[in-house]
Write a protein that holds these residues in place. Sequence first.
Motif, PDB file in Angstrom:
ATOM      1  N   ASP A 213       0.837  -1.204   0.000  1.00  0.00           N
ATOM      2  CA  ASP A 213       0.000   0.000   0.000  1.00  0.00           C
ATOM      3  C   ASP A 213       0.868   1.248   0.000  1.00  0.00           C
ATOM      4  OD1 ASP A 213      -2.291  -1.572   0.162  1.00  0.00           O
ATOM      5  OD2 ASP A 213      -2.447  -1.358   2.353  1.00  0.00           O
ATOM      6  N   ILE A 214       1.898   1.236   0.833  1.00  0.00           N
ATOM      7  CA  ILE A 214       2.782   2.395   0.953  1.00  0.00           C
ATOM      8  C   ILE A 214       3.596   2.577  -0.319  1.00  0.00           C
ATOM      9  CG2 ILE A 214       4.654   3.439   2.294  1.00  0.00           C
ATOM     10  CD1 ILE A 214       1.959   3.080   3.803  1.00  0.00           C
ATOM     11  N   GLU A 215       4.109   1.487  -0.866  1.00  0.00           N
ATOM     12  CA  GLU A 215       4.909   1.576  -2.089  1.00  0.00           C
ATOM     13  C   GLU A 215       4.066   2.077  -3.260  1.00  0.00           C
ATOM     14  OE1 GLU A 215       6.473  -1.888  -4.617  1.00  0.00           O
ATOM     15  OE2 GLU A 215       8.142  -1.370  -3.285  1.00  0.00           O
ATOM     16  N   ALA A 216       2.825   1.621  -3.346  1.00  0.00           N
ATOM     17  CA  ALA A 216       1.955   2.017  -4.452  1.00  0.00           C
ATOM     18  C   ALA A 216       1.488   3.463  -4.336  1.00  0.00           C
ATOM     19  CB  ALA A 216       0.738   1.092  -4.524  1.00  0.00           C
ATOM     20  N   ASN A 217       1.377   3.966  -3.110  1.00  0.00           N
ATOM     21  CA  ASN A 217       0.871   5.325  -2.901  1.00  0.00           C
ATOM     22  C   ASN A 217       1.630   6.000  -1.762  1.00  0.00           C
ATOM     23  OD1 ASN A 217      -0.610   7.629  -2.886  1.00  0.00           O
ATOM     24  ND2 ASN A 217      -2.533   6.683  -2.292  1.00  0.00           N
ATOM     25  N   PRO A 218       2.845   6.508  -2.019  1.00  0.00           N
ATOM     26  CA  PRO A 218       3.654   7.105  -0.954  1.00  0.00           C
ATOM     27  C   PRO A 218       3.039   8.372  -0.356  1.00  0.00           C
ATOM     28  CG  PRO A 218       4.878   7.022  -3.037  1.00  0.00           C
ATOM     29  CD  PRO A 218       3.537   6.445  -3.283  1.00  0.00           C
TER      30      PRO A 218
END
Length: 153
Positions: free
Chosen positions: A45-50
């Motif tokens: 989730d974090i990698e896809a939407n920093p």
Amino acid sequence: MSLVHPRVKQRLKMISAAFIVMAMAVSIGLYALQNSVTYFFTPSDIEANPTILSIAPDRLVRLGGMVEEGSFESLSDGDTQYYSFDITDFSASITVHYSGALPSLFREGQGVVAEGTFNKDENVFIAERILAKHDENYMPPEIYESMKENGYE
């Protein structure tokens, strides 16, 4: 001359008043819950939407996944001892720093949820609390779904 009967007018006023009171109650309830909601993310989730990290930088969030094999380290910074490990969902991973007592079920290759905040400067998650799974079959549903999407079963 009024086209609406007085009883109908009175009922409309009562219904309008009830609607306003219910709307206010819902608004107050949502406002009260706003500070008690804890968001849950996976490393993917974090990698896809920093930009998730910049929405509320000081807000507690939960980061869940598996403790990556070979990533656990016990470190010290002067007088402070802390632990460093990576949480992964087998697609992405995030480094976690935690100072405190680890749960007895904590170990590499096991499911874990860390509660804390992101430090964007050091690109790490600073955990205030670590939650380990309670038996060998348990995995938070969000983590399981994320792992399934990434081809791990």
